[in-house]
Design a protein around this motif. Structure first.
Motif, mmCIF file in Angstrom:
data_model
loop_
_atom_site.group_PDB
_atom_site.id
_atom_site.type_symbol
_atom_site.label_atom_id
_atom_site.label_comp_id
_atom_site.label_asym_id
_atom_site.label_seq_id
_atom_site.Cartn_x
_atom_site.Cartn_y
_atom_site.Cartn_z
ATOM 1 N N GLY A 403 0.836 -1.194 0.000
ATOM 2 C CA GLY A 403 0.000 0.000 0.000
ATOM 3 C C GLY A 403 0.870 1.242 0.000
ATOM 4 N N ALA A 404 0.271 2.371 -0.435
ATOM 5 C CA ALA A 404 1.049 3.611 -0.549
ATOM 6 C C ALA A 404 1.571 4.040 0.810
ATOM 7 C CB ALA A 404 0.157 4.699 -1.140
ATOM 8 N N MET A 405 2.838 4.377 0.841
ATOM 9 C CA MET A 405 3.419 4.820 2.101
ATOM 10 C C MET A 405 4.632 5.708 1.827
ATOM 11 S SD MET A 405 4.261 2.573 5.403
ATOM 12 C CE MET A 405 4.796 3.479 6.838
ATOM 13 N N LEU A 406 4.761 6.796 2.583
ATOM 14 C CA LEU A 406 5.932 7.666 2.477
ATOM 15 C C LEU A 406 6.772 7.533 3.733
ATOM 16 C CD1 LEU A 406 4.374 11.009 1.111
ATOM 17 C CD2 LEU A 406 5.459 9.152 -0.191
ATOM 18 N N LEU A 407 8.094 7.492 3.534
ATOM 19 C CA LEU A 407 8.991 7.449 4.688
ATOM 20 C C LEU A 407 10.102 8.472 4.500
ATOM 21 C CD1 LEU A 407 8.084 4.186 4.312
ATOM 22 C CD2 LEU A 407 9.511 4.050 6.328
ATOM 23 N N ALA A 408 10.704 8.875 5.596
ATOM 24 C CA ALA A 408 11.975 9.596 5.552
ATOM 25 C C ALA A 408 12.881 8.875 6.534
ATOM 26 C CB ALA A 408 11.789 11.049 5.951
ATOM 27 N N LEU A 409 14.046 8.462 6.061
ATOM 28 C CA LEU A 409 15.007 7.760 6.912
ATOM 29 C C LEU A 409 16.181 8.706 7.119
ATOM 30 C CD1 LEU A 409 14.940 4.275 5.091
ATOM 31 C CD2 LEU A 409 13.428 5.111 6.912
ATOM 32 N N LYS A 410 16.285 9.224 8.334
ATOM 33 C CA LYS A 410 17.280 10.275 8.573
ATOM 34 C C LYS A 410 18.507 9.732 9.264
ATOM 35 C CE LYS A 410 17.544 13.106 12.049
ATOM 36 N NZ LYS A 410 18.975 13.430 12.324
ATOM 37 N N SER A 411 19.645 9.933 8.659
ATOM 38 C CA SER A 411 20.886 9.665 9.377
ATOM 39 C C SER A 411 20.879 10.500 10.651
ATOM 40 C CB SER A 411 22.063 10.080 8.500
ATOM 41 O OG SER A 411 23.167 10.356 9.316
ATOM 42 N N GLY A 412 21.338 9.893 11.737
ATOM 43 C CA GLY A 412 21.335 10.600 13.014
ATOM 44 C C GLY A 412 21.892 12.002 12.932
ATOM 45 N N ASN A 413 22.967 12.155 12.158
ATOM 46 C CA ASN A 413 23.678 13.438 12.159
ATOM 47 C C ASN A 413 23.149 14.453 11.166
ATOM 48 O OD1 ASN A 413 25.904 12.669 14.003
ATOM 49 N ND2 ASN A 413 26.123 11.079 12.459
ATOM 50 N N PHE A 414 22.202 14.061 10.344
ATOM 51 C CA PHE A 414 21.775 14.944 9.266
ATOM 52 C C PHE A 414 20.549 15.772 9.670
ATOM 53 C CE2 PHE A 414 23.562 12.281 5.450
ATOM 54 C CZ PHE A 414 24.836 12.620 5.829
ATOM 55 N N GLY A 415 20.269 16.779 8.838
ATOM 56 C CA GLY A 415 19.043 17.551 8.993
ATOM 57 C C GLY A 415 19.234 18.809 9.833
ATOM 58 N N GLY A 416 18.384 19.792 9.547
ATOM 59 C CA GLY A 416 18.430 21.038 10.306
ATOM 60 C C GLY A 416 17.700 20.905 11.637
ATOM 61 N N ALA A 417 17.681 22.016 12.394
ATOM 62 C CA ALA A 417 17.142 21.989 13.756
ATOM 63 C C ALA A 417 15.656 21.635 13.786
ATOM 64 C CB ALA A 417 17.379 23.341 14.422
ATOM 65 N N GLU A 418 14.933 21.952 12.689
ATOM 66 C CA GLU A 418 13.483 21.684 12.656
ATOM 67 C C GLU A 418 13.193 20.481 11.765
ATOM 68 O OE1 GLU A 418 11.767 23.436 14.663
ATOM 69 O OE2 GLU A 418 13.309 24.938 15.067
ATOM 70 N N PHE A 419 14.086 19.501 11.747
ATOM 71 C CA PHE A 419 13.972 18.439 10.746
ATOM 72 C C PHE A 419 12.611 17.757 10.738
ATOM 73 C CE2 PHE A 419 13.972 14.100 9.313
ATOM 74 C CZ PHE A 419 14.437 14.260 8.013
ATOM 75 N N PHE A 420 12.071 17.429 11.902
ATOM 76 C CA PHE A 420 10.840 16.622 11.898
ATOM 77 C C PHE A 420 9.695 17.387 11.236
ATOM 78 C CE2 PHE A 420 13.309 14.571 15.300
ATOM 79 C CZ PHE A 420 13.302 13.274 14.801
ATOM 80 N N SER A 421 9.533 18.664 11.563
ATOM 81 C CA SER A 421 8.445 19.391 10.893
ATOM 82 C C SER A 421 8.786 19.664 9.431
ATOM 83 C CB SER A 421 8.042 20.661 11.635
ATOM 84 O OG SER A 421 9.115 21.233 12.273
ATOM 85 N N ASP A 422 10.066 19.878 9.106
ATOM 86 C CA ASP A 422 10.464 20.047 7.694
ATOM 87 C C ASP A 422 10.054 18.814 6.890
ATOM 88 O OD1 ASP A 422 11.676 22.412 8.398
ATOM 89 O OD2 ASP A 422 13.727 21.632 8.322
ATOM 90 N N ALA A 423 10.307 17.638 7.459
ATOM 91 C CA ALA A 423 10.007 16.390 6.742
ATOM 92 C C ALA A 423 8.502 16.246 6.535
ATOM 93 C CB ALA A 423 10.555 15.199 7.527
ATOM 94 N N LEU A 424 7.749 16.447 7.594
ATOM 95 C CA LEU A 424 6.302 16.213 7.504
ATOM 96 C C LEU A 424 5.635 17.178 6.530
ATOM 97 C CD1 LEU A 424 5.792 15.462 11.271
ATOM 98 C CD2 LEU A 424 5.483 13.837 9.380
#
Ligand SMILES: Nc1ncnc2c1ncn2[C@@H]1O[C@H](COP(=O)(O)OP(=O)(O)O)[C@@H](O)[C@H]1O
Ligand SMILES: O=C(O)[C@@H](O)C(=O)COP(=O)(O)O
Length: 428
Positions: A403-424
């Protein structure tokens, strides 16, 4: 699996976040790329592509197993026509003296009969540069960076010639920045010189993307290379500039919106992830798991699900096991490093599985090993690469029957300070 034409570049990634990082880089450089989970099953239907990134979870397993799984992936990729295979490792060279970078490199090199293999974890876009064989993370040497406190493979030596020599059966040489700066012919000559002395691999310096372009041109003439997304960038640009691949629009997969409930899981204890969790507290409900309760089997996954389910209809939630280096060290002293890591990863997988059963279709996971455990449990067979959330982290669209599904797999060290909301925001 239906891959009509032969592929131009084969890649074996030692973890799933690393694989999506590389798939993102290759896509942006114009290669049509797919990420598979493990060596693909023959009946996996995928579009025609230029590059395949086979994701393994082999970074922190026993070296012999990492070797056999990597060799199987290599055989599959070469069987699909890949004349060059990149073994994708972490840009912070995550490994121990037991491996697994050296043993896997040695085995793949023997299988393809390579002379001297080029090795570089440089990835300037994320601040990873290599000078005189020493890896820098931002402004500091690797051994002074937060990687000194990694829960599974603390890095205490920034000199990669030494680090790799401790893991490999071959002698390790250096191709320095002065040589790289002189261009591809100078690198070719240096590599030939090292190979003639029986040196089987060389750390190659790179500080800027243009260094990686030079490296990519030379690497693409060989059968094997080892490195992070930076050398992937160099290889992709070389394949396009030499006309071996006709550059596609560097767009990435789009597709119908998926919608539905969204959740985030964090098992990384990196400094970047700890900050991202703290910031997420301002915009979504956050549950901090109790790692001791996980280790003593006290129903922590059920507690998390009871907490999450009633909140999902209101918006995304975040569940985190992440702790500070002192707390990680204390937990490991009580329960053992591997036991602690494994139990927490499996609890994250339990939670992910139940959340998906409860209707979650958009999932952000922070941490490489954590992502591996979650994706395996969800039995996802592969991903198409979508838009980039942050350097090294794309939106992924699962392929297969689930079934349709979107994921983001983040390396621990990557992403900006607001990564979770940026991703969503980008996972619709
Ligand atoms: N509170 C904790 N204490 C000890 N280990 C933890 C804790 N939370 C998570 N872990 C473990 O730490 C490891 C983190 O690795 P990983 O998920 O690869 O993150 P990263 O991407 O930062 O390397 C995993 O094995 C995870 O289960
Ligand atoms: O190269 C990198 O840094 C990443 O692609 C990667 O491999 C990260 O590993 P984790 O931090 O374990 O997710």
């Amino acid at each position: 699996m239906t891959l009509a034409a032969k592929i131009s570049l084969g890649c074996i990634a030692d973890d799933y976040t690393g694989a999506s990082d590389l798939a993102n880089t290759l896509t942006r450089a114009g290669l049509r790329t797919v990420q598979t989970i493990g060596v693909p099953a023959d009946d996996l239907a995928l579009p025609e592509v230029d590059a395949v990134v086979v994701s393994l979870k082999s970074r922190s397993i026993e070296a012999g197993l990492a070797v056999s799984r990597s060799r199987a992936a290599d055989k599959w990729l070469r069987g699909r026509g890949a004349s060059h295979v990149l073994f994708k490792i972490c840009s912070t060279f995550d490994s121990t003296d037991a491996g697994n970078i050296g043993p896997v490199m040695d085995a793949l090199r023997a299988d393809c009969g390579e002379g001297a293999v080029l090795v570089t974890p440089a990835f300037p876009e994320t601040g990873r540069t290599v000078y005189q064989g020493n890896l820098f993370v931002g402004a500091v040497p690797l051994n002074e960076s937060p990687l000194k406190d990694h829960p599974l493979n603390p890095m205490h030596d920034s000199n990669l010639v030494r680090v790799l020599a401790r893991q490999s059966r071959t002698q390790i040489g250096l191709v320095d920045l002065a040589t790289v700066t002189r261009g591809a012919d100078a690198v070719r000559a240096r590599l030939a010189e090292l190979a003639s002395k029986g040196i089987g691999a060389a750390i190659i310096d790179a500080v800027f993307d243009r260094d990686l372009e030079t490296i990519g041109l030379v690497a693409a003439e060989h059968r094997l290379s080892v490195g992070a997304s930076g050398i992937g960038l160099g290889l992709a640009r070389a394949l396009v500039s030499t006309g071996k691949v006709k550059s596609a629009a560097a767009s990435g997969a789009t597709g119908a919106a998926v919608g539905g409930p969204a959740a985030c899981l964090a098992g990384s204890c990196s400094q970047a992830t700890l900050q991202q969790i703290a910031n997420a507290e301002r915009v979504m409900p956050v549950l901090h798991l109790d790692p001791d309760r996980i280790l003593t089997g006290a129903g922590e996954a059920q507690r998390a699900l009871d907490w999450a389910r009633p909140r999902l209809a209101e918006g995304p939630v975040l569940i985190a096991s992440s702790s500070t280096p002192d707390q990680v060290a204390a937990l490991q002293a009580r329960h053992g490093r591997d036991a602690a890591g494994h139990a927490i990863e499996q609890t994250m997988a339990d939670i992910a599985e139940s959340l998906v059963r409860s209707g979650v279709r958009r999932l952000v996971v922070a941490g490489g090993e954590t992502s591996g455990a979650v994706v395996d449990r969800l039995k996802i067979s592969g991903f198409l690469v979508g838009v980039e959330i942050a350097a090294g982290v794309p939106v992924l669209r699962a392929v297969g029957d689930g079934g349709a599904m979107l994921l983001a797999l983040k390396s621990g060290n990557f992403g900006g300070a607001e990564f979770f909301s940026d991703a969503l925001r980008l996972m619709r």
